[in-house]
Write a protein that holds these residues in place. Structure first.
Motif, PDB file in Angstrom:
ATOM      1  N   ASP A 139      16.555  50.095  18.541  1.00 18.36           N
ATOM      2  CA  ASP A 139      16.188  51.449  18.944  1.00 18.36           C
ATOM      3  C   ASP A 139      17.326  52.403  18.587  1.00 18.36           C
ATOM      4  O   ASP A 139      18.436  52.291  19.105  1.00 18.36           O
ATOM      5  CB  ASP A 139      15.907  51.478  20.446  1.00 18.36           C
ATOM      6  CG  ASP A 139      15.351  52.807  20.912  1.00 18.36           C
ATOM      7  OD1 ASP A 139      15.080  53.672  20.044  1.00 18.36           O
ATOM      8  OD2 ASP A 139      15.182  52.981  22.129  1.00 18.36           O
ATOM      9  N   VAL A 140      17.028  53.344  17.686  1.00 17.64           N
ATOM     10  CA  VAL A 140      18.058  54.245  17.168  1.00 17.64           C
ATOM     11  C   VAL A 140      18.607  55.144  18.274  1.00 17.64           C
ATOM     12  O   VAL A 140      19.793  55.468  18.288  1.00 17.64           O
ATOM     13  CB  VAL A 140      17.480  55.096  16.011  1.00 17.64           C
ATOM     14  CG1 VAL A 140      18.508  56.073  15.470  1.00 17.64           C
ATOM     15  CG2 VAL A 140      16.954  54.200  14.916  1.00 17.64           C
ATOM     16  N   ALA A 141      17.759  55.529  19.202  1.00 18.06           N
ATOM     17  CA  ALA A 141      18.186  56.447  20.261  1.00 18.06           C
ATOM     18  C   ALA A 141      19.225  55.813  21.177  1.00 18.06           C
ATOM     19  O   ALA A 141      19.985  56.524  21.826  1.00 18.06           O
ATOM     20  CB  ALA A 141      16.973  56.896  21.065  1.00 18.06           C
ATOM     21  N   ARG A 142      19.278  54.505  21.245  1.00 16.02           N
ATOM     22  CA  ARG A 142      20.220  53.835  22.135  1.00 16.02           C
ATOM     23  C   ARG A 142      21.638  53.844  21.581  1.00 16.02           C
ATOM     24  O   ARG A 142      22.590  53.819  22.340  1.00 16.02           O
ATOM     25  CB  ARG A 142      19.763  52.407  22.407  1.00 16.02           C
ATOM     26  CG  ARG A 142      18.417  52.412  23.103  1.00 16.02           C
ATOM     27  CD  ARG A 142      18.046  51.165  23.768  1.00 16.02           C
ATOM     28  NE  ARG A 142      19.066  50.474  24.483  1.00 16.02           N
ATOM     29  CZ  ARG A 142      19.324  50.614  25.778  1.00 16.02           C
ATOM     30  NH1 ARG A 142      18.631  51.470  26.476  1.00 16.02           N
ATOM     31  NH2 ARG A 142      20.250  49.900  26.364  1.00 16.02           N
ATOM     32  N   ASN A 143      21.796  53.842  20.269  1.00 16.59           N
ATOM     33  CA  ASN A 143      23.112  53.926  19.622  1.00 16.59           C
ATOM     34  C   ASN A 143      24.090  52.910  20.221  1.00 16.59           C
ATOM     35  O   ASN A 143      25.148  53.266  20.736  1.00 16.59           O
ATOM     36  CB  ASN A 143      23.656  55.351  19.717  1.00 16.59           C
ATOM     37  CG  ASN A 143      24.856  55.560  18.814  1.00 16.59           C
ATOM     38  OD1 ASN A 143      25.118  54.762  17.915  1.00 16.59           O
ATOM     39  ND2 ASN A 143      25.585  56.628  19.052  1.00 16.59           N
ATOM     40  N   ILE A 144      23.717  51.642  20.170  1.00 12.29           N
ATOM     41  CA  ILE A 144      24.521  50.570  20.756  1.00 12.29           C
ATOM     42  C   ILE A 144      25.727  50.280  19.876  1.00 12.29           C
ATOM     43  O   ILE A 144      25.608  50.137  18.658  1.00 12.29           O
ATOM     44  CB  ILE A 144      23.675  49.289  20.915  1.00 12.29           C
ATOM     45  CG1 ILE A 144      22.525  49.545  21.872  1.00 12.29           C
ATOM     46  CG2 ILE A 144      24.511  48.137  21.423  1.00 12.29           C
ATOM     47  CD1 ILE A 144      21.542  48.413  21.938  1.00 12.29           C
ATOM     48  N   THR A 145      26.894  50.171  20.505  1.00 19.99           N
ATOM     49  CA  THR A 145      28.103  49.714  19.823  1.00 19.99           C
ATOM     50  C   THR A 145      28.637  48.507  20.583  1.00 19.99           C
ATOM     51  O   THR A 145      28.153  48.194  21.669  1.00 19.99           O
ATOM     52  CB  THR A 145      29.182  50.812  19.786  1.00 19.99           C
ATOM     53  OG1 THR A 145      29.621  51.068  21.110  1.00 19.99           O
ATOM     54  CG2 THR A 145      28.671  52.082  19.132  1.00 19.99           C
ATOM     55  N   VAL A 146      29.634  47.859  20.018  1.00 20.58           N
ATOM     56  CA  VAL A 146      30.200  46.695  20.694  1.00 20.58           C
ATOM     57  C   VAL A 146      30.864  47.112  22.008  1.00 20.58           C
ATOM     58  O   VAL A 146      30.819  46.384  22.997  1.00 20.58           O
ATOM     59  CB  VAL A 146      31.160  45.922  19.755  1.00 20.58           C
ATOM     60  CG1 VAL A 146      32.435  46.705  19.504  1.00 20.58           C
ATOM     61  CG2 VAL A 146      31.477  44.547  20.299  1.00 20.58           C
ATOM     62  N   GLY A 147      31.416  48.306  22.049  1.00 22.40           N
ATOM     63  CA  GLY A 147      32.053  48.808  23.272  1.00 22.40           C
ATOM     64  C   GLY A 147      31.044  49.115  24.373  1.00 22.40           C
ATOM     65  O   GLY A 147      31.265  48.791  25.544  1.00 22.40           O
ATOM     66  N   THR A 148      29.911  49.749  24.010  1.00 17.78           N
ATOM     67  CA  THR A 148      28.896  50.044  25.028  1.00 17.78           C
ATOM     68  C   THR A 148      28.196  48.770  25.485  1.00 17.78           C
ATOM     69  O   THR A 148      27.785  48.669  26.645  1.00 17.78           O
ATOM     70  CB  THR A 148      27.847  51.037  24.509  1.00 17.78           C
ATOM     71  OG1 THR A 148      27.215  50.496  23.349  1.00 17.78           O
ATOM     72  CG2 THR A 148      28.473  52.378  24.197  1.00 17.78           C
ATOM     73  N   SER A 149      28.071  47.812  24.603  1.00 19.79           N
ATOM     74  CA  SER A 149      27.485  46.524  24.988  1.00 19.79           C
ATOM     75  C   SER A 149      28.370  45.825  26.022  1.00 19.79           C
ATOM     76  O   SER A 149      27.878  45.314  27.028  1.00 19.79           O
ATOM     77  CB  SER A 149      27.311  45.653  23.747  1.00 19.79           C
ATOM     78  OG  SER A 149      26.821  44.394  24.097  1.00 19.79           O
ATOM     79  N   TYR A 150      29.679  45.827  25.780  1.00 24.21           N
ATOM     80  CA  TYR A 150      30.615  45.236  26.737  1.00 24.21           C
ATOM     81  C   TYR A 150      30.572  45.996  28.059  1.00 24.21           C
ATOM     82  O   TYR A 150      30.575  45.399  29.132  1.00 24.21           O
ATOM     83  CB  TYR A 150      32.029  45.244  26.160  1.00 24.21           C
ATOM     84  CG  TYR A 150      33.046  44.599  27.074  1.00 24.21           C
ATOM     85  CD1 TYR A 150      33.285  43.239  27.018  1.00 24.21           C
ATOM     86  CD2 TYR A 150      33.760  45.350  28.006  1.00 24.21           C
ATOM     87  CE1 TYR A 150      34.204  42.628  27.861  1.00 24.21           C
ATOM     88  CE2 TYR A 150      34.676  44.760  28.847  1.00 24.21           C
ATOM     89  CZ  TYR A 150      34.901  43.398  28.767  1.00 24.21           C
ATOM     90  OH  TYR A 150      35.799  42.809  29.605  1.00 24.21           O
TER      91      TYR A 150
END
Length: 189
Positions: A139-150
């Motif tokens: 989902d493009v709107a979520r803009n997940i990065t490794v930092g936000t996942s952590y």
């Protein structure tokens, strides 16, 4: 007649002995503490002088942290999550295959039941309609990065609670975060 008196005396003695006996409690206890233990109240003070005020579950001293567990530098706020977005993974890039393998193993245990094995939001609980609204990593709107996942694993997000207690170390949470990024990459191809 002499024998009848003896028999009646013995019979009276036996009947009186049997009638006084109680089968539920023994007459004499050699070690009474084994039969009737002393009941201690949980977290109560003990008279041995060691913990007179109680143990209070032995809380750790103030301003201490658990071994091999450093406090997370970002707060559990939207601003903290945005700051975590720029945070890179501290894991060794030379061991990326080993980190991804361990991340996959942990992801399959803790995350795949909701997020799906591919990260598409179609886990077993979602398919059975036990949990609704689990988004796909693509989902493009979520803009997940490794930092936000952590950050999400550490604090939780929306109806997902924190999973920090399930992991043995920060390294394991970073491994799962890196594996989430791999799943996102695979979904966007």
């Amino acid at each position: 007649m002499k024998h009848l008196v003896k028999i009646s005396v013995v019979l009276i003695f036996v009947l009186s002995a049997v009638s006084c006996a109680d089968k539920n409690s023994p007459n004499y206890q050699f070690m009474p503490n084994m039969y009737e233990s002393v009941g201690y109240e949980t977290y109560a003070g003990v008279d041995n002088g060691l913990f007179p005020d109680g143990t209070e579950a032995l809380l750790p001293p103030e301003h201490t942290i658990s071994r091999e567990w450093m406090p997370y530098e970002f707060e559990n706020t939207l601003e903290g999550k945005e700051l975590a977005r720029l945070n890179p993974s501290p894991l060794d890039s030379l061991q990326s295959e080993a980190n991804l393998a361990k991340g996959k193993e942990l992801y399959d245990i803790y995350c795949a039941i909701c997020h799906g094995a591919k990260g598409d939001g179609q886990g077993n609980l979602v398919k059975r309609e036990k949990i609704l609204g689990v988004p796909s990593y693509a989902d493009v709107a979520r803009n997940i990065t490794v930092g936000t996942s952590y950050h999400t694993i550490y604090y939780g997000l929306n109806s997902m609670g924190s999973y920090a207690a399930q992991f043995a170390s920060e390294e394991e949470m970073w491994q799962v975060s890196e594996y989430v990024m791999k799943l996102k990459e695979d979904l966007t191809k």
